[in-house]
Scaffold this motif. Structure first.
Motif, mmCIF file in Angstrom:
data_model
loop_
_atom_site.group_PDB
_atom_site.id
_atom_site.type_symbol
_atom_site.label_atom_id
_atom_site.label_comp_id
_atom_site.label_asym_id
_atom_site.label_seq_id
_atom_site.Cartn_x
_atom_site.Cartn_y
_atom_site.Cartn_z
ATOM 1 N N LEU B 162 1.311 -1.310 -0.268
ATOM 2 C CA LEU B 162 0.761 -0.079 -0.023
ATOM 3 C C LEU B 162 1.084 1.261 -0.003
ATOM 4 N N ASN B 163 1.728 1.070 0.816
ATOM 5 C CA ASN B 163 3.138 2.652 0.964
ATOM 6 C C ASN B 163 3.253 2.510 -0.836
ATOM 7 N N ILE B 164 4.222 1.909 -0.936
ATOM 8 C CA ILE B 164 4.703 2.473 -2.034
ATOM 9 C C ILE B 164 3.814 2.493 -3.523
ATOM 10 N N ALA B 169 4.894 11.231 -1.752
ATOM 11 C CA ALA B 169 6.424 10.358 -1.559
ATOM 12 C C ALA B 169 6.516 10.939 0.016
ATOM 13 N N VAL B 170 5.931 12.459 0.429
ATOM 14 C CA VAL B 170 7.187 12.352 2.285
ATOM 15 C C VAL B 170 5.518 11.019 3.255
ATOM 16 N N THR B 171 4.590 11.021 2.607
ATOM 17 C CA THR B 171 3.853 10.522 3.506
ATOM 18 C C THR B 171 4.077 9.156 3.605
ATOM 19 N N ARG B 172 5.257 8.062 2.380
ATOM 20 C CA ARG B 172 5.639 6.625 2.134
ATOM 21 C C ARG B 172 6.244 6.620 3.043
ATOM 22 N N LEU B 173 7.163 8.228 2.930
ATOM 23 C CA LEU B 173 8.735 7.856 3.379
ATOM 24 C C LEU B 173 8.608 8.197 5.005
ATOM 25 N N ALA B 174 7.878 8.921 5.930
ATOM 26 C CA ALA B 174 7.686 9.327 7.042
ATOM 27 C C ALA B 174 6.736 7.445 7.634
ATOM 28 N N HIS B 175 5.755 7.067 6.498
ATOM 29 C CA HIS B 175 5.018 6.630 7.211
ATOM 30 C C HIS B 175 6.283 4.710 7.776
ATOM 31 N N LEU B 176 7.497 4.962 6.666
ATOM 32 C CA LEU B 176 8.348 4.113 6.846
ATOM 33 C C LEU B 176 9.005 3.741 7.921
ATOM 34 N N LEU B 197 18.617 6.122 11.774
ATOM 35 C CA LEU B 197 18.442 5.110 10.624
ATOM 36 C C LEU B 197 19.748 4.315 9.878
ATOM 37 N N PRO B 198 19.347 3.093 9.996
ATOM 38 C CA PRO B 198 21.259 2.595 9.596
ATOM 39 C C PRO B 198 20.701 2.144 7.976
ATOM 40 N N LEU B 199 20.305 2.891 7.305
ATOM 41 C CA LEU B 199 19.762 3.005 5.385
ATOM 42 C C LEU B 199 20.490 3.858 4.623
ATOM 43 N N THR B 200 21.056 3.718 3.994
ATOM 44 C CA THR B 200 21.703 5.270 3.114
ATOM 45 C C THR B 200 20.501 4.879 2.128
ATOM 46 N N GLN B 201 20.389 6.787 1.716
ATOM 47 C CA GLN B 201 19.701 7.184 0.790
ATOM 48 C C GLN B 201 19.272 6.259 -0.723
ATOM 49 N N GLU B 202 20.675 5.497 -0.868
ATOM 50 C CA GLU B 202 20.138 4.830 -1.882
ATOM 51 C C GLU B 202 19.630 3.424 -1.855
ATOM 52 N N GLN B 203 19.461 2.802 -0.221
ATOM 53 C CA GLN B 203 18.887 1.589 0.198
ATOM 54 C C GLN B 203 17.138 2.002 0.448
ATOM 55 N N LEU B 204 17.360 3.641 1.375
ATOM 56 C CA LEU B 204 15.693 3.938 0.865
ATOM 57 C C LEU B 204 14.995 3.914 0.183
ATOM 58 N N ALA B 205 15.747 4.091 -1.383
ATOM 59 C CA ALA B 205 15.219 4.231 -2.925
ATOM 60 C C ALA B 205 14.941 2.803 -3.045
ATOM 61 N N ASP B 206 15.847 2.045 -3.026
ATOM 62 C CA ASP B 206 15.551 1.153 -2.559
ATOM 63 C C ASP B 206 13.987 0.386 -2.321
ATOM 64 N N LEU B 207 14.045 -0.012 -1.243
ATOM 65 C CA LEU B 207 12.883 0.202 -0.580
ATOM 66 C C LEU B 207 11.492 0.825 -0.767
ATOM 67 N N LEU B 208 11.485 1.948 -1.096
ATOM 68 C CA LEU B 208 10.095 2.892 -0.904
ATOM 69 C C LEU B 208 10.137 2.862 -3.110
ATOM 70 N N VAL B 240 8.554 11.824 16.539
ATOM 71 C CA VAL B 240 7.870 10.750 16.246
ATOM 72 C C VAL B 240 6.498 10.932 16.500
ATOM 73 N N ALA B 241 5.812 11.395 16.872
ATOM 74 C CA ALA B 241 5.026 11.991 16.980
ATOM 75 C C ALA B 241 4.966 12.498 15.122
ATOM 76 N N ALA B 242 5.532 13.553 14.928
ATOM 77 C CA ALA B 242 5.487 14.628 13.791
ATOM 78 C C ALA B 242 5.344 13.333 12.578
ATOM 79 N N LEU B 243 5.997 12.199 12.390
ATOM 80 C CA LEU B 243 6.515 11.679 11.230
ATOM 81 C C LEU B 243 4.304 10.820 11.697
ATOM 82 N N HIS B 244 4.222 10.395 12.848
ATOM 83 C CA HIS B 244 2.822 9.749 12.880
ATOM 84 C C HIS B 244 1.574 10.584 12.332
ATOM 85 N N ARG B 245 2.025 12.224 12.710
ATOM 86 C CA ARG B 245 0.776 13.092 11.882
ATOM 87 C C ARG B 245 1.185 12.847 10.569
ATOM 88 N N ILE B 246 2.501 13.285 10.125
ATOM 89 C CA ILE B 246 2.251 12.922 8.256
ATOM 90 C C ILE B 246 1.786 11.988 7.797
#
Lengths: 90, 263
Positions: B162-164, B169-176, B197-208, B240-246
């Motif tokens: 559902l996320n992907i 984009a901003v909701t997708r990243l905030a959700h993860l 975060l243990p992920l690089t931007q490239e890995q976030l891209a591959d994930l999302l 986290v509360a901001a991420l939760h809201r977004i």
């Protein structure tokens, strides 16, 4: 790998301070196109709001590598007024 | 107290048991978080022979197409499941956190259908698959715990779809990021003020399913909202509360109160 910076102009100007490492200019161009597509897919309103977006890609020295422009074109544009056309067609 | 990380796989034939200590504690806590296990069942797991293996980032734990002979559990660090398309496109299809069993699936399925790799440097507890199979067979509560773990991972997978598929984009990243925060806090058992975060931007891209450039911009948007902090290339969760809201986050899919549902 060289670093490229992707600056978005869509009514406001966003400066990319972080950049991304990419192979070369050709890769940066491809990424700019993907980026533009991704942005528009994400938020079509962006194009409508500002009548167009521009993505400027610069290299590490601030030099422009490429620019991408996406615009909405008004499809109803006409060269002459309608009644002048029918006069000359008679 | 001596942990011999450099020793060869003990399950390959030696009868030497690895030191118990608290090493499996995090694994037992993970299982108990969603399933009721008797003291006897827990002791049975804790008494299985295992070895400890350390891997570097991106090293393979299991490759697509392989038949597993071991059952790895993540003791520290993060791991990911990844699939690669014919033209080289990479998709991270799951993230595993400390305490997670990494391959319960191989107790039932023949071959790996994805690559399982270390995201960060990891420490694994390595059990013989046969030992797990033999342990679980006569113990219905353990079999159930294995099943529930697999089901919760599947639920997280559906949320990722559902996320992907549908979130911007901003909701997708905030959700993860919100999800990761919740999962890590649950196993840690305490609030974590700032989680790097243990992920690089490239890995976030591959994930999302976004390009790294778009990820970069989206991180910038989250930073403006105060939800994350960036120091050079490292990203940490700040609010986290901001991420939760977004993200308009709902935690139902994490099934966090599952163990209270067990009769």
């Amino acid at each position: 790998m060289p670093r490229y910076f992707f600056h978005l102009s869509d009514g406001t100007d966003e400066v990319d301070a972080q950049g991304n490492e990419l192979e070369d200019d050709a890769s940066a161009l491809r990424e700019a196109i993907r980026f533009g597509g991704s942005l528009l897919s994400d938020d079509p309103e962006m194009l409508i709001r500002d009548n167009g977006i521009r993505i400027n890609v610069t290299g590490e020295r601030g030099d422009l590598s490429c620019a991408l422009i996406v615009q909405i074109v008004d499809a109803n544009w006409q060269a002459t007024a309608p009644d002048r056309e029918s006069e000359s067609a008679a | 107290m001596h942990r011999d990380i450099a020793a060869p796989f003990r399950w390959m034939g030696n009868a030497v048991r690895a030191p118990r200590e608290d090493r499996l504690g995090i694994f037992l806590r993970k299982l108990i978080s969603h399933s009721r296990l008797s003291a006897d069942d827990q002791a049975a797991i804790a008494s299985l022979p295992f070895s400890i293996k350390t891997l570097e980032p991106n090293e393979h734990i299991l490759r697509e197409g392989e038949r597993a002979e071991i059952c790895p559990v993540l003791l520290s660090g993060f791991a990911y499941r990844q699939k690669i398309s014919a033209d080289g496109g990479r998709q991270i299809v799951a993230l595993k956190i400390p305490g997670d069993p990494l391959d319960f699936q191989s107790l039932y399925l023949d071959r790996a259908d994805h690559n399982l790799q270390a995201l960060t440097k990891v420490e694994l507890a390595i059990f013989a698959l046969k030992d797990l199979e033999n342990l679980v067979a006569p113990r219905p509560a353990l079999a159930r715990a294995v099943l529930v773990d697999i089901l919760i991972e599947a639920s997280i997978g559906r949320e990722w779809l559902l996320n992907i598929g549908r979130r911007n984009a901003v909701t997708r990243l905030a959700h993860l990021l919100c999800e990761l925060s919740f999962r890590v806090e649950q196993i840690a058992g305490e609030t974590i003020d700032s989680f790097e975060l243990p992920l690089t931007q490239e890995q976030l891209a591959d994930l999302l399913g976004l390009t790294p450039v778009h990820i970069n911009r989206t991180l910038g948007q989250l930073e403006k909202e105060g939800a994350i902090r960036r120091v050079s290339r490292r990203v940490s969760i700040a609010d986290v509360a901001a991420l939760h809201r977004i993200a308009q986050f709902s935690d139902i899919y994490l099934h966090r109160n599952q163990s209270s549902a067990v009769v």
